[in-house]
Design a protein around this motif. Sequence first.
Motif: not given
Length: 70
Positions: A9-33
């Motif tokens: 959503d452009p209103e949440i983290m500038g449209g960065t894909p996040v886990f639904l209901g959070t502000r945690v970018p999905v890319s963080f998961l892949f960075d961790y792995l």
Amino acid sequence: MENKVIHSDPEIMGGTPVFLGTRVPVSFLFDYLEAGETIESFLESYPSVTRKMVTSALKAASYLVCQNVH
């Protein structure tokens, strides 16, 4: 394949894909792995993300990769 755990959503983290209901970018998961960290470590760092959400995101990524290989 519909993914109900990733939201953009452009209103949440500038449209960065996040886990639904959070502000945690999905890319963080892949960075961790990529860094050799475990899913458990990721979940401890981001308690608003559930194991089910992580599993669903990984399945969605796998699906997209497999669709683009053919």
